[in-house]
Write an enzyme that holds these catalytic residues in place. Structure first.
Site, PDB file in Angstrom:
ATOM      1  N   ASP A 103       1.275   1.975   2.474  1.00  0.00           N
ATOM      2  CA  ASP A 103       0.658   2.534   1.284  1.00  0.00           C
ATOM      3  C   ASP A 103       1.550   2.118   0.103  1.00  0.00           C
ATOM      4  O   ASP A 103       2.718   1.749   0.288  1.00  0.00           O
ATOM      5  CB  ASP A 103       0.512   4.059   1.372  1.00  0.00           C
ATOM      6  CG  ASP A 103      -0.517   4.581   0.353  1.00  0.00           C
ATOM      7  OD1 ASP A 103      -0.871   3.840  -0.576  1.00  0.00           O
ATOM      8  OD2 ASP A 103      -0.933   5.743   0.484  1.00  0.00           O
TER       9      ASP A 103
HETATM   10  C1  BGC Z   1      -3.145   5.470  -2.290  1.00  0.00           C
HETATM   11  C2  BGC Z   1      -3.946   4.522  -1.417  1.00  0.00           C
HETATM   12  C3  BGC Z   1      -4.420   3.359  -2.254  1.00  0.00           C
HETATM   13  C4  BGC Z   1      -3.225   2.691  -2.890  1.00  0.00           C
HETATM   14  C5  BGC Z   1      -3.598   1.507  -3.766  1.00  0.00           C
HETATM   15  C6  BGC Z   1      -2.057   4.786  -3.088  1.00  0.00           C
HETATM   16  O1  BGC Z   1      -1.529   5.644  -4.045  1.00  0.00           O
HETATM   17  O2  BGC Z   1      -2.571   6.483  -1.476  1.00  0.00           O
HETATM   18  O3  BGC Z   1      -5.014   5.183  -0.824  1.00  0.00           O
HETATM   19  O4  BGC Z   1      -5.151   2.479  -1.465  1.00  0.00           O
HETATM   20  O5  BGC Z   1      -2.564   3.632  -3.718  1.00  0.00           O
HETATM   21  O6  BGC Z   1      -4.244   1.924  -4.912  1.00  0.00           O
END
Ligand code: BGC
Length: 760
Positions: free
Chosen positions: A231
């Site tokens: 993530d």
């Molecule tokens: C989120 C993810 C997301 C990623 C990219 C993170 O803060 O938890 O779900 O895909 O950002 O935007």
């Protein structure tokens, strides 16, 4: 095109290889031009594209391209429709292909442990079976276009509070039965190209550097073939992560972590083969996308129509006391700002820049007898006398009232959890005031996660629209006016109040959050506690009615390798066509372990004309009956009886049948001095040892059957009975070493018994 990836990796420098393991920028992977490795792009996800052509961020702050906002997961899961989810994925895959995206960051399958989690709107369900089936269908749809998915957030990421540092402390059985199976099903059925590991720790170890999670379970047990990405910002120790099975760090680390990888290879603390393997895994997916690119045509308008269909098939009619559907001739007052400014998606990384939005009033503009009155603001909790009075006047003079209520954006979002489950008080107050003057009132809810419904008995109709995507207004209008027969059912329980929720006393704790409720999440808990709920899991009404009959099993005796085919007839007994979601639950009657009263193991959505009957069929296997046995390190279903229950919801079981299962799986024998006599007696392989020790104890205490025979009056017999029951209870919970205190045998004798048993 067949590529020899090993050869390609062999041509890469150490620097190039380390570089492949982190992003170029916010959304791109690095490429290596001299070797023809392209720099590909990934993008959120999940219910539409949030492709940022300019400034990137992972919180939905900067603009992204105009796209279609489909219904978020909280709503689409209520469709209980694999085919529809596949079509949904297919549309996203096409859009992504047309936008040159290699991977869409979704679906998100975390289990709804508490209604408070700020991201519940992005998640499917409280039930792992439903979440897994829904995700697998969606993934398969996206990946038909060779665009990858990134199933997220792996794993046990069930709250936003301290999401980047908190440890989810969960026992293994609970992880295996509740928090992992949605990922497991998706991996086994649909092979997502990528898996996104979560921010949090699991039992003290960051998901991003957890070898048990990322390698033992994900790859070795489930057979995952793609790459794991972090993530955004979830990496703690990069080299540890790489060793554990985290191939790609996202976004870029500005070279910092690439240099750590290089240094670790140079000083020998990281085997270069581990790096090579990671790069190969990433490249396999990069080229799977790249080599299969094709011209893709998609029309935003067509996808808008699909977004509407998904919303229509998913919204849940919760209450209807003969008030719906509405009639065009009736004078309808629509109250609440959500009717013109609908809340149809949540905040954060999944926030889509919708190319158009249809509100309820947009959809009703041709309806002459419908008037709109603001009543309250959609953005804040503020009761305004003048607005309220206007709404009350309109309510009094209308035939029926539709109140568009819901949670303002600021009440729920990625990044923080809710602190309560209430609607804004101004809305609750106005709903009560309106129902006092107009009993023919229907409420439409716009919310990402359940709210308490204190006025439930005062309204005649209630439609849970959740967050409906950009076509929300059209879907709500068609359902309210009966152009579409509602057919969604709840993918989660709506409790009466927050404190009823099983995680109430531990949700959102500081550094460590202990999942005290274990496997008893959602309906598994409410059913075990026989707790009344506002609406149970799997519940939803239709404008028609359905009857269930003729439940048949192709076999009633099941062995480990067998499958059971269950069929049931469903008839539309009403006067309009409709769709029913038939649910199959399994209830373990063996008593071998503490288990939920019932667990969802099958569902089918079936479309029926009035009077029509269709046969619905399900297939169950050993796993459908099993629970995760941590000593066995495997799924285990004890021999005995199981009930197959067919229901219209988790609390509306219409038909049931018993199957007898006989397993040949043996549990490991691991006896020691603290194994109790009861444990020995409960396993037929060790029972004789238990009996031997029990007899010694009975003889020592002079109890047992012989004493019963001597009892010569009722009182004495009762005393004896209590004495026996007590003696038995004490003996059953006595550890083997306990018999030493009575001088009944030596420690060596006990140890010999233990050795013999452990050899069995
Ligand atoms: C989120 C993810 C997301 C990623 C990219 C993170 O803060 O938890 O779900 O895909 O950002 O935007």
């Amino acid at each position: 095109m067949e590529r020899n990836l090993k050869e390609l990796v062999a041509q890469m420098t150490l620097e190039e290889k380390a570089g492949m393991c982190s992003g170029l920028d916010f959304w791109h992977l690095k490429g290596v031009e001299r070797l023809g490795i392209p720099s590909v792009m990934v993008s959120d996800g999940p219910h539409g594209l949030r492709k940022q052509d300019e400034s990137g961020d992972h919180l939905g702050i900067n603009d992204s391209i105009k796209a279609v906002c489909f219904p978020p997961a909280a709503l689409s899961a209520c469709s209980f429709d694999r085919e529809l989810m596949h079509t949904f994925g297919d549309a996203i895959g096409k859009e992504a292909q047309a936008q040159n995206l290699s991977v869409v960051l979704g679906p998100a399958v975390n289990i709804k442990r508490s209604p408070l989690c700020g991201r519940n709107f992005e998640y499917y369900s409280e039930d792992p079976y439903l979440a897994g089936e829904t995700a697998a269908a969606f993934i398969d749809g996206v990946q038909t276009h060779h665009v990858g998915t990134s199933i997220k957030h792996f794993a046990a990421n069930n709250q936003e509070f301290n999401r980047m540092s908190c440890s989810s402390d969960v026992d293994e059985r609970t992880l295996r039965e509740i928090y992992l199976p949605a990922f497991e099903t998706a991996v086994k059925k649909a092979q997502p190209y990528t898996v996104m590991c979560s921010y949090n720790k699991i039992n003290g170890t960051f998901a991003s550097e957890n070898p048990w999670l990322l390698t033992d379970v994900l790859r070795d047990e489930w057979g995952f073939e793609g790459y794991v990405m972090s993530d955004w910002g979830a990496v703690n120790e990069r080299v540890e992560g790489l060793k554990a099975g985290l191939e790609l760090e996202m976004p870029t680390s500005y070279g910092i972590n690439d240099r750590e990888i290089i240094a670790a290879v140079k000083d020998g603390s990281l085997d270069e083969a581990v790096l090579d393997r990671a790069v190969e895994r990433i490249l396999r997916i990069v080229f799977l996308y790249w080599d299969n690119r094709e011209e893709q045509d998609f029309a935003l308008e067509a996808d808008h129509a699909l977004a509407k269909k998904i919303a229509e098939e998913s919204m849940v009619l919760l209450k209807n006391d003969n008030v719906l559907p509405l009639n065009k001739n009736e004078k309808i007052a629509v109250i609440g700002e959500f009717a013109v400014k609908p809340r149809f998606q949540g905040g954060g990384s999944s926030h889509i820049n919708s190319f158009k939005i249809s509100s309820l009033m947009d959809a009703l503009k041709e309806y002459e007898n419908v008037t709109y009155i603001k009543g309250f603001s959609a953005d804040e909790d503020c009761y305004e006398e003048a607005l309220a009075q206007e709404a009350l006047n309109a309510a009094k003079s209308a035939d029926k009232v539709v109140i568009c209520a819901g949670l303002p954006d600021s009440f729920e979002s990625e990044g923080y959890d809710r602190s309560h489950m209430h609607l804004p008080e101004c809305q609750n107050r106005l709903i009560r005031e309106i129902t006092a003057v107009q009993p023919e009132t229907i409420v439409v809810l716009h919310n990402g996660s359940p709210v308490e419904i204190p006025w439930l008995s005062d309204v005649k109709g209630l439609l849970e629209a959740y967050l409906g995507g950009q076509a929300v207004g059209e879907a709500v209008a068609d359902i309210l006016f009966g152009n579409v027969n509602p057919s969604g059912k709840l993918a989660e329980t709506i409790p009466y109040k927050l404190s009823d929720n099983p995680s109430y006393l531990s949700f959102g704790d500081g550094d460590h959050v202990t999942y005290n409720e274990g496997i008893f999440v959602g309906y598994r808990y409410y059913d075990a506690k026989e707790m009344p709920v506002a609406f149970p899991f799997g519940y939803g009404l239709s404008y028609t009615t359905f009857a269930y009959s003729n439940l048949t099993l192709d076999r009633n005796n099941v062995a480990d390798e067998d499958t059971v085919t269950v069929t049931v007839d469903v008839t539309n007994t009403g006067s309009v066509k409709g769709k029913e979601i038939v649910q199959l639950y399994v209830s373990d009657l063996t008593g071998a372990a503490r288990r939920p009263l019932r667990e969802l193991k099958g569902y089918e959505k079936v479309s029926l004309k009035p009077g029509e009957t269709k046969t619905v069929s399900f297939t169950l296997d050993y796993r459908s009956f099993a629970w995760y046995h941590t000593a066995l390190h495997d799924w285990y279903a004890a021999s005995g009886e199981y009930e197959i229950q067919i229901g219209a919801s988790s609390r509306d079981i219409r038909l049931s049948e018993i199957v007898h299962l006989t397993t040949e799986k043996l549990l490991p024998i691991q006896t020691h001095l603290n194994t109790t006599l009861g444990e020995l007696l409960s396993d037929e392989r060790t029972a004789k040892y238990g009996l031997k020790l029990k007899k010694k104890m009975d003889a020592f205490f002079g109890g047992g059957a012989a004493a019963d025979e001597d009892a010569n009056d009722a009182e004495e017999a009762a005393d004896e009975a209590v004495g026996d029951a007590m003696g038995d209870a004490i003996a059953f919970s006595m550890p083997m070493r306990g018999v030493l205190s009575f001088g009944l045998c030596t420690k060596e004798e006990l140890q010999n018994m233990i050795d013999e048993m452990n050899q069995l």
